[in-house]
Design an enzyme around this catalytic site. Structure first.
Site, PDB file in Angstrom:
ATOM      1  N   ASP A  17     -86.373  47.562   3.742  1.00 39.10           N
ATOM      2  CA  ASP A  17     -84.975  47.780   4.106  1.00 39.10           C
ATOM      3  C   ASP A  17     -83.988  47.211   3.104  1.00 39.10           C
ATOM      4  O   ASP A  17     -82.804  47.204   3.337  1.00 39.10           O
ATOM      5  CB  ASP A  17     -84.695  47.211   5.500  1.00 39.10           C
ATOM      6  CG  ASP A  17     -84.874  45.707   5.555  1.00 39.10           C
ATOM      7  OD1 ASP A  17     -85.502  45.140   4.645  1.00 39.10           O
ATOM      8  OD2 ASP A  17     -84.377  45.100   6.515  1.00 39.10           O
ATOM      9  N   ASP A  48     -87.572  56.376  -2.549  1.00 42.60           N
ATOM     10  CA  ASP A  48     -87.634  56.511  -3.990  1.00 42.60           C
ATOM     11  C   ASP A  48     -87.135  57.899  -4.379  1.00 42.60           C
ATOM     12  O   ASP A  48     -87.666  58.912  -3.914  1.00 42.60           O
ATOM     13  CB  ASP A  48     -89.083  56.311  -4.444  1.00 42.60           C
ATOM     14  CG  ASP A  48     -89.220  56.386  -5.943  1.00 42.60           C
ATOM     15  OD1 ASP A  48     -89.221  57.518  -6.480  1.00 42.60           O
ATOM     16  OD2 ASP A  48     -89.322  55.327  -6.587  1.00 42.60           O
ATOM     17  N   ASP A  66     -76.624  58.274 -10.519  1.00 45.87           N
ATOM     18  CA  ASP A  66     -75.744  57.102 -10.580  1.00 45.87           C
ATOM     19  C   ASP A  66     -76.660  55.893 -10.486  1.00 45.87           C
ATOM     20  O   ASP A  66     -76.871  55.331  -9.425  1.00 45.87           O
ATOM     21  CB  ASP A  66     -74.736  57.134  -9.423  1.00 45.87           C
ATOM     22  CG  ASP A  66     -73.730  56.004  -9.506  1.00 45.87           C
ATOM     23  OD1 ASP A  66     -73.706  55.289 -10.531  1.00 45.87           O
ATOM     24  OD2 ASP A  66     -72.981  55.816  -8.540  1.00 45.87           O
TER      25      ASP A  66
END
Length: 130
Positions: A17, A48, A66
């Protein structure tokens, strides 16, 4: 911080988490981005990114990266490789699709070293068309 063996990263990644915690902290403390977090069109997937794109059969008009800057200590390094661009990102773009990535700061390295590597890798996979 670690000595480069990956031991610290291994331990951190055991906490599934951690990404949610980072997003929540950003949402709380980076007010300039709150509008994006509150937009119903935004769907956050806590996984992922490479795995998600590889599993997806969806084609995209645009893929925007980003990411943290490429550096030997960051987990995002595999997202700056020719194999990622060529084998993962490019096949998920629609015809005439656009791939854009943020590279970040160069840190202790020269910007020419960091940005030139990324630029040269990108142009091998996404050649400029005149």
């Amino acid at each position: 911080m670690g000595g480069g063996s990956g031991s610290a990263a291994t331990e951190v990644l055991k906490h599934k988490d951690i990404t949610k915690q980072v997003v929540n902290l950003s949402h709380e403390h980076m007010e300039a981005n709150n509008e994006a977090f509150n937009d119903e069109r935004l769907h956050i997937i806590y996984n992922d990114v490479k795995d998600e794109i590889e599993r997806s059969q969806e084609k995209f008009d645009v893929i925007i990266g980003d990411l943290c800057e490429p550096n030997a200590t960051f987990i995002s390094n595999n997202l700056y490789t020719r194999s990622f661009y060529d084998d993962v990102a490019k096949p998920r773009l629609k015809e005439n699709g656009l791939f854009v990535t943020y590279v970040g700061r160069a840190g202790n390295l020269s910007h020419k070293v960091v940005f030139s590597r990324v630029h040269n890798t990108l142009k091998q996979v996404f050649p400029c068309k005149n």
